[in-house]
Design an enzyme around this catalytic site. Structure first.
Site, PDB file in Angstrom:
ATOM      1  N   ILE A 472      -6.792  -6.301   2.110  1.00  0.00           N
ATOM      2  CA  ILE A 472      -6.411  -7.396   3.011  1.00  0.00           C
ATOM      3  C   ILE A 472      -6.131  -6.898   4.430  1.00  0.00           C
ATOM      4  O   ILE A 472      -5.544  -7.612   5.239  1.00  0.00           O
ATOM      5  CB  ILE A 472      -5.196  -8.170   2.464  1.00  0.00           C
ATOM      6  CG1 ILE A 472      -3.972  -7.259   2.353  1.00  0.00           C
ATOM      7  CG2 ILE A 472      -5.540  -8.802   1.132  1.00  0.00           C
ATOM      8  CD1 ILE A 472      -2.691  -8.004   1.977  1.00  0.00           C
ATOM      9  N   GLY A 473      -6.563  -5.670   4.703  1.00  0.00           N
ATOM     10  CA  GLY A 473      -6.334  -5.097   6.022  1.00  0.00           C
ATOM     11  C   GLY A 473      -5.308  -3.994   6.012  1.00  0.00           C
ATOM     12  O   GLY A 473      -4.901  -3.495   7.065  1.00  0.00           O
ATOM     13  N   ASN A 638      -1.833   8.500   3.698  1.00  0.00           N
ATOM     14  CA  ASN A 638      -2.488   8.480   5.005  1.00  0.00           C
ATOM     15  C   ASN A 638      -1.445   8.096   6.057  1.00  0.00           C
ATOM     16  O   ASN A 638      -1.093   6.922   6.179  1.00  0.00           O
ATOM     17  CB  ASN A 638      -3.645   7.479   4.998  1.00  0.00           C
ATOM     18  CG  ASN A 638      -4.443   7.488   6.297  1.00  0.00           C
ATOM     19  OD1 ASN A 638      -3.901   7.676   7.385  1.00  0.00           O
ATOM     20  ND2 ASN A 638      -5.752   7.269   6.192  1.00  0.00           N
ATOM     21  N   THR A 641      -2.616   5.049   8.535  1.00  0.00           N
ATOM     22  CA  THR A 641      -2.605   3.679   8.008  1.00  0.00           C
ATOM     23  C   THR A 641      -1.199   3.280   7.563  1.00  0.00           C
ATOM     24  O   THR A 641      -0.809   2.116   7.682  1.00  0.00           O
ATOM     25  CB  THR A 641      -3.588   3.527   6.831  1.00  0.00           C
ATOM     26  OG1 THR A 641      -3.279   4.484   5.820  1.00  0.00           O
ATOM     27  CG2 THR A 641      -5.021   3.736   7.289  1.00  0.00           C
ATOM     28  N   GLN A 645       1.054   0.099   8.817  1.00  0.00           N
ATOM     29  CA  GLN A 645       1.704  -0.878   7.948  1.00  0.00           C
ATOM     30  C   GLN A 645       3.165  -1.096   8.339  1.00  0.00           C
ATOM     31  O   GLN A 645       3.642  -2.226   8.411  1.00  0.00           O
ATOM     32  CB  GLN A 645       1.627  -0.413   6.491  1.00  0.00           C
ATOM     33  CG  GLN A 645       0.267  -0.586   5.862  1.00  0.00           C
ATOM     34  CD  GLN A 645      -0.171  -2.034   5.872  1.00  0.00           C
ATOM     35  OE1 GLN A 645       0.396  -2.867   5.182  1.00  0.00           O
ATOM     36  NE2 GLN A 645      -1.166  -2.359   6.666  1.00  0.00           N
ATOM     37  N   GLY A 711       4.447  -1.415   2.703  1.00  0.00           N
ATOM     38  CA  GLY A 711       4.225  -2.686   3.384  1.00  0.00           C
ATOM     39  C   GLY A 711       5.518  -3.415   3.657  1.00  0.00           C
ATOM     40  O   GLY A 711       6.051  -3.424   4.763  1.00  0.00           O
ATOM     41  N   GLU A 712       6.075  -4.009   2.602  1.00  0.00           N
ATOM     42  CA  GLU A 712       7.293  -4.819   2.742  1.00  0.00           C
ATOM     43  C   GLU A 712       8.478  -4.035   3.280  1.00  0.00           C
ATOM     44  O   GLU A 712       9.326  -4.571   3.998  1.00  0.00           O
ATOM     45  CB  GLU A 712       7.666  -5.428   1.385  1.00  0.00           C
ATOM     46  CG  GLU A 712       7.004  -6.746   1.083  1.00  0.00           C
ATOM     47  CD  GLU A 712       5.665  -6.642   0.384  1.00  0.00           C
ATOM     48  OE1 GLU A 712       5.143  -7.678  -0.055  1.00  0.00           O
ATOM     49  OE2 GLU A 712       5.124  -5.519   0.294  1.00  0.00           O
TER      50      GLU A 712
END
Length: 745
Positions: A472-473, A638, A641, A645, A711-712
């Site tokens: 999703i990116g 990584n 990335t 995020q 992410g979160e």
């Protein structure tokens, strides 16, 4: 030639060029012949019943092929089903055009199908609908007394109830010298991904479909379509190789998928349905919430009592629940606790997961309450958290698989310059600006889902990895390629990760910051099996020097397998495939969480956010001038990335704290700012210096890669840190998000 380890390297997005040049195709961009365009007609009332529906004028328009309503809906859908997708909450999944009942404002009441989009959109305005209206309730605040336990007779599915009370909260709270009793309110927020919700359904004949959809889960949507329309799973193929943002909005199948498939099956034509920005506003939203927190501490600054009461909205037909009240006791120990979570059914669409669902809501209230209690006790907010630092999970007594939160505090505070802070609110000034420093703690569960991957060695000695997972990116394509390359000792350019296709091996939807752990572990498991298979094939070659070798006797590098003790003895992957009759060597394997081993532990990522704000003395406008987030999330596959995020989540945190809100008119029962002109999100001018630090956290227990999601965890602490910084700058506690300048006037 030495191959540098791919894991741990800041590799740029492998699909980046495709995206920035426009070569990447999204759900509404595939060239499909004989295509019909669908346009949705929406209800203009909030609750009631359709009494008259006239489609004559629309059907008479040249280019219009059909108009589908509840009155002529084809009998292709199955009977009412409840759990028909992997993310469905308890209740009855909404399916449009089922009956004349209107359950929420903006509900689809008709689908116009035409030979081109413009005709379909114009014809939608010619559909005449009359209603019989009913009284409705859309305001959470007006219905707090109607709050009830979640469930409606069902379990809440993967959403556990709050922990049971401990000790005697009321007495401990009453007797403690320092205490805070605060109420917090959050309005709705709506998902606004760059890519609009869209589905292109290709009718292949005989009930077979190929579907290009904006989704976070190709397999989930495949299950949904097959279940609802009574199709064989193998006859439904869902593709989503590129997704223009989702972060929860694409976890559940959206209604444009249902309508596109229904029309394609009915007309035996290819059908595309794209929702406009305004049409997306009724459904993908974070729920309204009310929270009351009562925290108390003793003379030494140790927490003595914690009460967290949360009430959120859900629809009339499903019970959407979030984990909210539980976070208090996962972060901080207290002998006396009381946690409550309830729902209010409103005449709105079911809320949906929005990045850090429940966590972003809860941590704002928890960390603002902790900040206020620190001031009450006269203790530095950082020191106060360190005094209440939990080495084990206070809510269960279980140890964490790893916890480097203390390092997050120390490194972020040092980098930010927290020691330069004057604790007196309103004391720090820069020109005509009041300067405030705020900090907050973040926590998020480290999820892992079962996943399958297929790994293949081709005749050229290169590797293909297949998975149904989407990207999703977040960088999934790149990170999975790095993991696979390292596992087999190949350079990245010799690995192809093929994904976003329901025909490929099973993957859950991409969500919960779980995909690196889920799909990555599946790759590790599959490659280990592949190595054994390669050795077995190599042994079958006549005169093979590997005849007596065991699995531990061989190593894999440079596209070769060689003996560890005799590196000069090797065989290439291409030679093994050739000896296999030219057939690729492949295996498919499942990676899964170590449930039995990990049930004795708590699995969490942690963060610490430090924020500086400037508040204009006259206008009271608020600017986040700089922010530092330190994150403990295990091994970082990584750094490039992963930093993206976290930085993106920090931006979202700024947006939640200062910008985003869906304006719900309780008298009309509809959202009034259903566009990006009035639904405010940050622009470049709103974002200044953001710094990301990754703690050195090693976790040998959590999974084969030692990874947690990134992410979160970058979002959850930011809103509270900003609110705390605003207090430090102004002396005003604002407990409702977003914080607008008028609240400081």
């Amino acid at each position: 030639m030495k191959i540098q380890s791919a894991v741990g390297q800041p590799v740029s997005r492998l699909e980046g060029k495709l995206k920035v040049t426009g070569a990447a195709k999204y759900a509404a961009e595939y060239d499909v012949p004989d295509l019909l365009y669908g346009y949705v007609v929406h209800a203009t009332i909030t609750k009631g019943r359709i009494t008259r529906l006239d489609t004559g004028a629309a059907k008479a328009l040249q280019g219009v092929v059909d108009v589908i309503t509840h009155e002529n809906r084809p009998e292709v859908a199955s009977a009412d089903l409840k759990y028909i997708d992997m993310d469905a909450p308890p209740g009855l999944v909404f399916k449009p055009l089922t009956d004349p009942e209107v359950r929420y404002n903006g509900q689809p009441v008709a689908l116009v199908l035409a030979e081109d989009f413009e005709t379909a959109r114009y014809a939608s305005g010619l559909v005449e609908v009359e209603y019989e209206t009913q009284a409705f309730e859309t305001c959470l605040d007006h219905n707090l007394d109607n709050a009830r336990e979640p469930g409606k007779g069902f379990s809440t599915m993967l959403k556990p109830p709050p922990p049971k009370p401990t000790g005697n909260f009321e007495q401990a709270f009453r007797d403690s010298p320092f205490k805070v009793d605060a109420e917090f309110r959050h309005g709705s927020e709506h998902h606004n991904p760059m890519e609009l919700f869209a589905t292109t359904t290709v009718y292949e004949g005989d009930g077979k479909l190929t579907i290009y959809d904006k989704t976070q889960g190709t397999v989930n949507n495949q299950l949904f379509v097959a279940n609802v329309f009574g199709l064989r799973y193998e006859d439904v193929r869902v593709l989503a190789p590129f997704v223009g943002g989702a972060f929860g909005s694409g976890l559940r199948p959206q209604y444009q998928l249902y309508l596109s498939v229904m029309a394609a099956l009915h007309l035996k034509r290819n059908v595309r349905v794209v929702l406009s920005r305004k049409q997306m506003f009724p459904f993908p939203h974070r729920p309204q919430s009310y929270q009351r927190l009562r925290f108390a501490a003793d003379a030494n600054g140790s927490l003595t009592a914690m009460n967290h009461r949360a009430i959120s909205e859900t629809s009339q037909f499903e019970d959407y629940a979030e984990v909210v009240a539980e976070w208090s006791h996962k972060l901080y120990p207290s002998p006396n606790t009381l946690f409550e979570y309830k729902l209010v059914s409103l005449d709105l669409y079911t809320p949906m997961d929005m990045r850090a669902p429940g966590g972003a809501t809860a941590l704002h209230a928890i960390e603002c309450t902790m900040d206020e209690l620190a001031y009450e006790a006269g203790i530095d907010p950082l020191e106060f958290r360190l005094r209440n630092y939990a080495e084990t999970d206070p809510s269960t007594g279980k140890p964490f698989t790893s916890k480097a939160l203390r390092e997050c505090y120390m490194r972020a505070a040092e980098q930010f310059g927290w020691k330069e802070r004057n604790p007196e609110p309103g004391s720090m000034v820069r020109g005509n600006k009041l300067v405030g420093y705020g900090m907050a703690t973040g926590i998020w569960d480290a999820y892992q889902f079962p996943a399958r991957t297929e790994v293949i060695i081709t005749g050229e000695g290169k590797m293909i990895v297949n998975s149904a997972v989407t990207d999703i990116g977040t960088g999934t394509l790149t990170v999975m390629t790095q993991v696979a390359a390292d596992e087999l000792g190949l350079p990245i350019e010799d690995v192809t990760f093929s994904y976003g296709d329901s025909k490929k091996p099973f993957s859950m939807f991409q969500g919960g910051s779980a995909m690196t752990a889920s799909t990555g572990v599946a790759i590790v498991v599959a490659v280990k099996a592949l190595k054994k298979k390669l050795l077995k094939k190599a042994k079958s070659i006549a005169g093979s020097p590997f005849d007596r070798a065991g699995n531990d006797d061989v190593a894999f590098k440079y596209g070769h397998m060689f003996l560890r003790k005799q590196p000069s003895v090797s065989v290439s992957f291409a030679e093994i495939v050739a000896a296999n009759g030219g057939k690729p060597v492949k295996t498919t394997n499942m990676g899964a969480p170590h449930v039995l081993k990990l049930r004795k532990y708590t699995k969490s990522s942690h963060s610490a956010a430090f924020v500086e704000v400037e508040v204009d003395k006259d206008l009271k406008t608020i600017t986040v001038t700089r922010a530092v987030s330190a994150v403990a999330a295990g091994r970082i596959v990584n750094p490039k990335t992963a930093r993206s995020q976290i930085a993106g989540s920090m931006v979202w945190g700024i947006s939640k704290a200062l910008h985003e809100e869906s304006i719900l008119d309780e008298n009309l029962g509809k959202y009034m700012n259903a566009n990006l002109g009035e639904y405010h999100i940050p622009v470049h001018a709103d974002i200044n210096e953001l710094e990301v630090i990754f703690a050195d956290e090693r976790d040998d227990l959590i999974n084969e890669l030692g990874v947690k999601g990134v992410g979160e965890i970058g979002l959850v602490a930011m809103p509270a840190a900003i609110a705390n910084a605003v207090f430090h700058a102004t002396g005003r506690r604002i407990r409702e998000l977003p914080i607008h300048f008028d609240k400081l006037l």
